[in-house]
Design a protein around this motif. Structure first.
Motif, short mmCIF file in Angstrom:
data_model
loop_
_atom_site.label_atom_id
_atom_site.label_comp_id
_atom_site.label_asym_id
_atom_site.label_seq_id
_atom_site.Cartn_x
_atom_site.Cartn_y
_atom_site.Cartn_z
N ALA A 157 -59.90 9.50 1.85
CA ALA A 157 -58.61 10.15 2.00
C ALA A 157 -58.04 10.44 0.62
N VAL A 158 -57.47 11.62 0.45
CA VAL A 158 -56.95 12.01 -0.87
C VAL A 158 -55.79 12.98 -0.69
N SER A 159 -54.85 12.93 -1.63
CA SER A 159 -53.75 13.88 -1.63
C SER A 159 -54.24 15.20 -2.22
N SER A 160 -53.95 16.31 -1.55
CA SER A 160 -54.40 17.60 -2.10
C SER A 160 -53.59 17.95 -3.34
N GLU A 161 -52.46 17.24 -3.51
CA GLU A 161 -51.60 17.48 -4.67
C GLU A 161 -51.73 16.29 -5.62
N VAL A 162 -52.22 16.52 -6.85
CA VAL A 162 -52.23 15.43 -7.84
C VAL A 162 -50.82 15.33 -8.41
N VAL A 163 -50.23 14.17 -8.25
CA VAL A 163 -48.84 13.98 -8.64
C VAL A 163 -48.81 13.45 -10.07
N SER A 164 -47.91 13.95 -10.91
CA SER A 164 -47.78 13.35 -12.24
C SER A 164 -46.55 12.46 -12.22
N GLY A 165 -46.62 11.36 -12.92
CA GLY A 165 -45.49 10.42 -12.91
C GLY A 165 -45.94 9.05 -13.31
N ASN A 166 -45.42 8.02 -12.61
CA ASN A 166 -45.69 6.63 -12.96
C ASN A 166 -46.60 6.00 -11.90
N PRO A 167 -47.92 5.85 -12.19
CA PRO A 167 -48.83 5.34 -11.17
C PRO A 167 -48.73 3.83 -10.93
N THR A 168 -47.99 3.10 -11.80
CA THR A 168 -47.86 1.65 -11.58
C THR A 168 -47.09 1.41 -10.29
N GLY A 169 -47.67 0.62 -9.42
CA GLY A 169 -47.01 0.32 -8.15
C GLY A 169 -47.45 1.24 -7.01
N ALA A 170 -48.29 2.25 -7.33
CA ALA A 170 -48.81 3.11 -6.25
C ALA A 170 -49.63 2.27 -5.27
N GLY A 171 -50.37 1.30 -5.81
CA GLY A 171 -51.18 0.42 -4.96
C GLY A 171 -50.30 -0.39 -4.01
N ASP A 172 -49.12 -0.79 -4.48
CA ASP A 172 -48.21 -1.57 -3.62
C ASP A 172 -47.71 -0.70 -2.45
N ALA A 173 -47.42 0.57 -2.73
CA ALA A 173 -46.97 1.48 -1.66
C ALA A 173 -48.11 1.70 -0.66
N LEU A 174 -49.34 1.80 -1.18
CA LEU A 174 -50.51 1.95 -0.29
C LEU A 174 -50.65 0.73 0.61
N VAL A 175 -50.56 -0.46 0.02
CA VAL A 175 -50.67 -1.70 0.81
C VAL A 175 -49.57 -1.76 1.87
N ALA A 176 -48.36 -1.35 1.49
CA ALA A 176 -47.24 -1.37 2.45
C ALA A 176 -47.56 -0.48 3.65
N ALA A 177 -48.08 0.72 3.40
CA ALA A 177 -48.41 1.64 4.50
C ALA A 177 -49.55 1.09 5.36
N LEU A 178 -50.55 0.50 4.71
CA LEU A 178 -51.68 -0.07 5.46
C LEU A 178 -51.18 -1.21 6.35
N ALA A 179 -50.23 -2.00 5.83
CA ALA A 179 -49.69 -3.12 6.60
C ALA A 179 -48.95 -2.61 7.84
N LEU A 180 -48.09 -1.62 7.65
CA LEU A 180 -47.30 -1.12 8.78
C LEU A 180 -48.21 -0.46 9.83
N GLY A 181 -49.14 0.39 9.36
CA GLY A 181 -50.04 1.08 10.29
C GLY A 181 -50.92 0.10 11.07
N THR A 182 -51.39 -0.95 10.38
CA THR A 182 -52.23 -1.95 11.04
C THR A 182 -51.42 -2.71 12.09
N ALA A 183 -50.20 -3.11 11.72
CA ALA A 183 -49.36 -3.86 12.67
C ALA A 183 -49.05 -3.01 13.90
N ARG A 184 -48.96 -1.70 13.70
CA ARG A 184 -48.67 -0.80 14.83
C ARG A 184 -49.92 -0.41 15.61
N GLY A 185 -51.09 -0.84 15.12
CA GLY A 185 -52.35 -0.53 15.81
C GLY A 185 -52.74 0.94 15.68
#
Ligand SMILES: Nc1ncnc2c1ncn2[C@@H]1O[C@H](COP(=O)(O)OP(=O)(O)OP(=O)(O)O)[C@@H](O)[C@H]1O
Ligand SMILES: [Mg+2]
Length: 323
Positions: free
Chosen positions: A242-270
């Motif tokens: 999975a990949v974003s078609s738009e490469v975003v410029s900015g601050n990549p620190t913490g992107a992994g935390d946002a990814l983990v947050a989404a994976l947690a919510l999606g998993t809990a929701r099945g």
């Protein structure tokens, strides 16, 4: 309720400099901001911002610990905080026009009796029922001095034995040992997976193979994040990119935390894998667009969602199903 365990929280201090940072010089600070931090806190903050019910479990001590407690309460993030004798750490980030320089304190030494207090509080939260019932646990970030590399394995065992899925964002020995407790999902980035497995991971075929190795060592599923190149997810019998078609410029620190947050919510929701991976890429890309690590604008996440490409992979090649 999603429980985010943060064993080494921090007071994150950001200095915006009026001039470029020069090592050895003194600098005028244009503005200062202070907030509660640490990866587990950032995961809970993202979930809270996106309207999900999330709670932090963390040890806190001293004046910095009180700052973390007050800052979490002010943001409205629920927390179970366990008292420590030591002083909670600070991180200091000096930001100028071109870069961010980060100084990370190691954190207080957590003693065996304080670890026992933490585990008691953790078990107490996992025993919660009704609307307080913990549906999923996130273990994320570095371990403070005094806590051995088997700490995440212990926390994983306790939850998984109760049928509560655990997502782990760690690396090296802490991740290796944790795999023995069969966590539901692990989320290393490319260099973390290379360091953990002790082998180079470059091509997509190698990334899928390293995901399979993590499963062979005990993980039930693996998501390997690859910065602006998106992610590869490996499950028992399938793999996706999975990949974003738009490469975003900015601050990549913490992107992994946002990814983990989404994976947690999606998993809990099945949610099915393609759906939760799409959300994960959208949230993490939106986190890059936000200047503060781990913050994101929900409307930016919504906008990026439509541009995420999810494709099924077989042996490192797209299998043809794309959405
Ligand atoms: N420049 C970018 N543009 C769009 N999406 C990005 C970009 N950088 C990262 N991402 C997204 O963020 C996700 C996580 O990024 P990355 O692999 O850098 O995580 P990480 O190294 O664990 O980050 P951290 O630990 O600092 O939170 C990627 O899988 C990708 O979806
Ligand atoms: Mg990370």
């Amino acid at each position: 309720m999603l429980l985010s365990v943060c064993l080494n929280p921090a007071v994150d201090i950001t200095y915006r400099l009026a001039t470029s940072l020069v090592a050895g010089d003194s600098h005028r600070v244009a503005s200062v901001s202070e907030r509660a931090g640490g990866k587990g806190v950032n995961v809970a903050r993202v979930l809270h911002r996106l309207g999900a019910r999330a709670e932090v479990l963390a040890p806190v001590g001293g004046a910095n610990g009180r700052t973390v407690r007050t800052a979490l309460a002010a943001t409205g993030i629920a927390a179970t905080l366990v008292d420590l004798r030591g002083e909670t750490r600070r991180t200091v980030t000096a930001v100028d026009d071109a870069s961010a320089t980060v100084l990370n304190e190691p954190g207080p030494v957590v003693s065996p009796d304080e670890l026992a207090d933490l585990i008691r509080a953790y078990r107490g939260r996992l025993d919660g029922t009704g609307s307080d019932r913990v549906e999923l646990v996130v273990l994320s970030g570095s371990l403070p001095p005094g806590l051995g590399p088997a700490t995440y394995r212990t926390f994983t065992e306790i939850a998984e034995k109760q049928g509560i899925p655990v997502i782990v964002d760690a690396e090296g020995p802490a991740l290796q040992l944790c795999l023995e407790a069969r966590p539901y999902l692990v989320k290393p980035n490319l260099s973390e997976v290379a360091r953990t497995l002790g082998e180079p991971v470059g091509t997509r075929t190698e990334i899928v193979a390293s995901g399979r190795r993590l499963l062979g060592l005990g993980a039930q599923n693996a998501v390997i994040s690859c910065g602006s190149d998106g992610l590869i997810a490996v499950t028992d019998d399938r793999a996706w990119r999975a990949v974003s078609s738009e490469v975003v410029s900015g601050n990549p620190t913490g992107a992994g935390d946002a990814l983990v947050a989404a994976l947690a919510l999606g998993t809990a929701r099945g949610e099915p894998w393609p759906q939760l991976l799409r959300t994960g890429v959208a949230w993490s890309a939106a986190a890059v667009a936000s200047p503060l690590a781990g913050e994101l604008d929900p409307s930016e996440a919504d906008r990026l969602h439509a541009g995420v490409i999810v494709e099924e992979w077989e042996d490192g090649h797209a299998a043809g199903s794309r959405s």
